[in-house]
Design a protein around this motif. Structure first.
Motif, PDB file in Angstrom:
ATOM      1  N   UNK A   1       0.840  -1.192   0.000  1.00 11.33           N
ATOM      2  CA  UNK A   1       0.000   0.000   0.000  1.00 11.33           C
ATOM      3  C   UNK A   1       0.879   1.246   0.000  1.00 11.33           C
ATOM      4  N   UNK A   2       0.766   2.035  -1.055  1.00 13.87           N
ATOM      5  CA  UNK A   2       1.497   3.297  -1.180  1.00 13.87           C
ATOM      6  C   UNK A   2       0.579   4.422  -0.733  1.00 13.87           C
ATOM      7  N   UNK A   3       1.062   5.284   0.143  1.00 20.33           N
ATOM      8  CA  UNK A   3       0.188   6.366   0.581  1.00 20.33           C
ATOM      9  C   UNK A   3       0.804   7.242   1.649  1.00 20.33           C
ATOM     10  N   UNK A   4      -0.024   7.942   2.355  1.00 20.01           N
ATOM     11  CA  UNK A   4       0.366   8.889   3.396  1.00 20.01           C
ATOM     12  C   UNK A   4       1.272   8.194   4.421  1.00 20.01           C
ATOM     13  N   UNK A   5       2.511   8.636   4.562  1.00 19.63           N
ATOM     14  CA  UNK A   5       3.413   7.952   5.489  1.00 19.63           C
ATOM     15  C   UNK A   5       3.021   8.096   6.958  1.00 19.63           C
ATOM     16  N   UNK A   6       2.124   9.018   7.282  1.00 23.73           N
ATOM     17  CA  UNK A   6       1.668   9.139   8.665  1.00 23.73           C
ATOM     18  C   UNK A   6       0.565   8.130   8.997  1.00 23.73           C
TER      19      UNK A   6
ATOM     20  N   UNK B   1      -0.679   4.496   9.679  1.00 28.83           N
ATOM     21  CA  UNK B   1      -0.070   3.213  10.061  1.00 28.83           C
ATOM     22  C   UNK B   1      -0.306   2.097   9.054  1.00 28.83           C
ATOM     23  N   UNK B   2      -1.308   2.224   8.190  1.00 28.87           N
ATOM     24  CA  UNK B   2      -1.590   1.181   7.198  1.00 28.87           C
ATOM     25  C   UNK B   2      -0.693   1.286   5.965  1.00 28.87           C
ATOM     26  N   UNK B   3       0.082   2.349   5.845  1.00 33.87           N
ATOM     27  CA  UNK B   3       0.923   2.568   4.662  1.00 33.87           C
ATOM     28  C   UNK B   3       2.180   1.704   4.714  1.00 33.87           C
ATOM     29  N   UNK B   4       2.495   1.086   3.579  1.00 31.46           N
ATOM     30  CA  UNK B   4       3.730   0.298   3.449  1.00 31.46           C
ATOM     31  C   UNK B   4       4.856   1.103   2.799  1.00 31.46           C
ATOM     32  N   UNK B   5       4.502   1.927   1.818  1.00 35.91           N
ATOM     33  CA  UNK B   5       5.497   2.666   1.036  1.00 35.91           C
ATOM     34  C   UNK B   5       5.127   4.142   1.013  1.00 35.91           C
ATOM     35  N   UNK B   6       6.075   4.978   1.404  1.00 31.88           N
ATOM     36  CA  UNK B   6       5.887   6.407   1.327  1.00 31.88           C
ATOM     37  C   UNK B   6       6.675   6.992   0.171  1.00 31.88           C
ATOM     38  N   UNK B   7       6.935   8.286   0.181  1.00 30.79           N
ATOM     39  CA  UNK B   7       7.650   8.934  -0.915  1.00 30.79           C
ATOM     40  C   UNK B   7       9.154   8.725  -0.805  1.00 30.79           C
ATOM     41  N   UNK B   8       9.841   8.994  -1.900  1.00 32.77           N
ATOM     42  CA  UNK B   8      11.292   9.108  -1.838  1.00 32.77           C
ATOM     43  C   UNK B   8      11.650  10.403  -1.115  1.00 32.77           C
ATOM     44  N   UNK B   9      12.848  10.440  -0.550  1.00 35.10           N
ATOM     45  CA  UNK B   9      13.205  11.555   0.328  1.00 35.10           C
ATOM     46  C   UNK B   9      13.459  12.862  -0.423  1.00 35.10           C
ATOM     47  N   UNK B  10      13.895  12.753  -1.702  1.00 40.08           N
ATOM     48  CA  UNK B  10      14.198  13.970  -2.463  1.00 40.08           C
ATOM     49  C   UNK B  10      13.837  13.766  -3.935  1.00 40.08           C
TER      50      UNK B  10
ATOM     51  N   UNK C   1       7.479  13.357  -3.905  1.00 39.24           N
ATOM     52  CA  UNK C   1       8.382  12.583  -4.757  1.00 39.24           C
ATOM     53  C   UNK C   1       8.076  11.089  -4.623  1.00 39.24           C
ATOM     54  N   UNK C   2       7.100  10.664  -5.394  1.00 33.12           N
ATOM     55  CA  UNK C   2       6.542   9.325  -5.281  1.00 33.12           C
ATOM     56  C   UNK C   2       6.938   8.457  -6.467  1.00 33.12           C
ATOM     57  N   UNK C   3       7.081   7.157  -6.180  1.00 35.65           N
ATOM     58  CA  UNK C   3       7.464   6.209  -7.227  1.00 35.65           C
ATOM     59  C   UNK C   3       6.832   4.862  -6.902  1.00 35.65           C
ATOM     60  N   UNK C   4       6.194   4.271  -7.889  1.00 34.69           N
ATOM     61  CA  UNK C   4       5.555   2.975  -7.661  1.00 34.69           C
ATOM     62  C   UNK C   4       6.578   1.898  -7.314  1.00 34.69           C
ATOM     63  N   UNK C   5       6.277   1.000  -6.385  1.00 35.36           N
ATOM     64  CA  UNK C   5       7.130  -0.171  -6.190  1.00 35.36           C
ATOM     65  C   UNK C   5       7.219  -0.942  -7.506  1.00 35.36           C
ATOM     66  N   UNK C   6       8.438  -1.164  -7.974  1.00 32.61           N
ATOM     67  CA  UNK C   6       8.653  -1.654  -9.339  1.00 32.61           C
ATOM     68  C   UNK C   6       9.609  -2.843  -9.363  1.00 32.61           C
ATOM     69  N   UNK C   7       9.234  -3.840 -10.169  1.00 30.59           N
ATOM     70  CA  UNK C   7      10.087  -5.013 -10.384  1.00 30.59           C
ATOM     71  C   UNK C   7      10.321  -5.174 -11.878  1.00 30.59           C
ATOM     72  N   UNK C   8      11.585  -5.316 -12.257  1.00 32.59           N
ATOM     73  CA  UNK C   8      11.959  -5.594 -13.638  1.00 32.59           C
ATOM     74  C   UNK C   8      12.460  -7.031 -13.754  1.00 32.59           C
TER      75      UNK C   8
END
Length: 471
Positions: A303-308, A310-319, A352-359
């Motif tokens: 789950x990508x979303x608001x880092x505040x 508790x249900x969020x797994x992935x937040x934004x990149x730092x920069x 600064x968001x990026x989808x969890x990605x697998x190649x």
């Protein structure tokens, strides 16, 4: 809201600026220190060292436990700050704070025995090795674990009797200042632990100053080279914890479901921004299809979303620049033949968001495999057998950690000797633990943190002999 003071500071290209990675909005702006301010802190540390070095390790440990108490008391506040300044999900921020508390107490409990003089066999009446502090250690720390990285490096140095001057990353300046505040609140004398908001130029100048005795850096390979060269020119001890592109190796007899779930955690922890993340996944061909199916499902379920939240797994990149770098690495890999299994796009929202990605269909020369990736992007390489898996794991100039998945532990013991890494974790993801030495080889760094090895890194290992008959 940007204040007039903030606006004035922002006109300074050397300012320390914190922005919320989830929104891009300004959090804080600080003027950088000038050299007179740095000199004042160096003088203060030098004065503090004359007393700190003579305190017993038991007294140092008691004060360090007080810091752990401060961190525990301010747990929620500190976790919220970590999330605000670098974007880590709040559940991971709380875990980082808790890790600082537990590790600090463990190191405090065990440092007295680790630093106890060791008797030596010799022709003298008596001989022993003592572990004496060096002086003030300059700690140059990164942004991805703003609290833990300092505690990992700083607490062992302090227990050994050194003072520590912290130069933190510019985008986590509030974390830097609160670290000093925690130590002062725990009754540390001014100068034993200090945070200074100085830029790279002044940090380099500080390394050359005789009031700095040693340097510990966690950062990029480029930063390690620069710091190592400057410290080496002045013959000063360094510990360098640099880049990592850890292999995650899945052999034919592995528990595939467990390996797939662990690979997801290993790669995506801290929004994928960890030096010990499992960045290069290497799977033996006979189980590749089964592994990829389960790994894709695990990543897609994040789950990508608001880092505040508790249900969020992935937040934004730092920069922003970190996201741009990740996009480049992905696109160049796709141009060379990689295929997107899941994710594959930056997310159109503030911050600064990026989808969890697998190649997949990845080869060793693609950026996703040949470069360190710092974000929720990974590549999977399929190899014919175990020998090819180990060869692929070693085919890089980094060597921090490695995760090996197999049911045959006897075989794993043998294979660990073939894997070029400072740490090998079998059927577990690579992790830092106060009880175990942490560090890498090749361009991943020099020296060790944590355990008795880390506690002794910044000491003069002094030989002392005594004899009643002059020789």
């Amino acid at each position: 809201m940007t204040t007039a003071k903030d606006a004035a500071v922002l006109t300074n290209a050397r300012a320390f600026v914190s922005r919320n990675p989830a929104t891009g909005k300004l959090i804080a702006a600080h003027d950088t220190a000038d050299w007179p301010a740095v000199e004042e802190m160096l003088d203060q540390a030098a004065t503090a060292f004359t007393r700190w070095r003579r305190t017993s390790v038991e007294h140092r440990a008691a004060l360090v436990r007080g810091v752990a108490d401060q961190v525990r008391t301010r747990r929620k506040e500190l976790a919220a700050l970590l999330t605000e300044e670098m974007g880590k999900p709040i559940t991971e921020a709380l875990a980082e704070v808790d890790k600082c508390v537990w590790s600090t107490n463990w190191l405090a409990d065990n440092a007295p025995s680790m630093l106890m003089p060791q008797p030596m066999v010799s022709p003298y009446d008596d001989a022993f090795v003592a572990f004496r502090p060096l002086g003030t250690v300059l700690a140059i720390m990164p942004w991805n674990y703003p609290l833990w990285q300092f505690f990992r490096a700083g607490i062992p140095a302090l227990l050994a009797g050194n003072c520590v001057l912290l130069k933190h990353a510019p985008n986590v300046s509030k974390c830097a200042l609160v670290i000093e505040e925690l130590f002062l609140a725990a009754d540390f004398a001014p100068g034993v632990v200090s945070a200074v908001l100085m830029d790279t130029e002044l940090a380099e100048r500080a390394i050359t100053d005789p009031r700095i005795s040693a340097v510990t850096l966690t950062g990029s390979v480029g930063a390690g080279r620069a710091v190592g060269a400057t410290a080496g020119a002045h013959v000063k001890k360094v510990v360098l914890e640099l880049g990592g592109s850890d292999p995650f190796i899945v052999l034919q007899d592995a528990d595939i479901e467990a390996a797939a779930q662990a690979a997801c955690r290993a790669r995506m922890q801290n929004n994928g921004q960890s030096c010990i993340a499992g960045k290069r996944i290497i799977v033996v061909e006979s189980v590749a299809a089964q592994f990829l199916e389960r790994f894709r499902a695990a990543v897609a379920a994040l789950r990508v979303g608001d880092p505040t939240d508790p249900a969020t797994d992935i937040g934004p990149l730092a920069r922003r620049d970190l996201r741009d770098q990740l996009i480049r690495q992905q696109n160049e890999s796709i141009e060379q033949g990689a295929r997107v299994l899941v994710g594959g796009r930056p997310m159109d929202r503030p911050g600064w968001w990026y989808q969890p990605t697998v190649l997949t269909d990845v080869t060793a020369t693609m950026p996703v495999f040949s470069e360190e990736t710092f974000g929720p992007l990974t590549g999977v390489m399929v190899v014919p057998d175990e020998a090819a898996a180990v060869a692929a794991a070693n085919d890089i100039d980094l060597g921090l950690g490695a995760s090996l998945w197999t049911a045959d532990l006897d075989r794993a013991r043998l294979l660990s000797a073939e894997i070029e890494a400072g740490m090998v974790f079998v059927n577990a993801i690579v992790a830092s633990d106060a009880r175990l030495p942490f560090g890498g080889i090749k361009r991943s760094g020099l020296g060790r943190e944590l355990s008795q090895f880390g506690v002794r890194e910044f000491t003069n290992i002094q030989t002392v002999t005594l004899t009643s008959s002059p020789r």
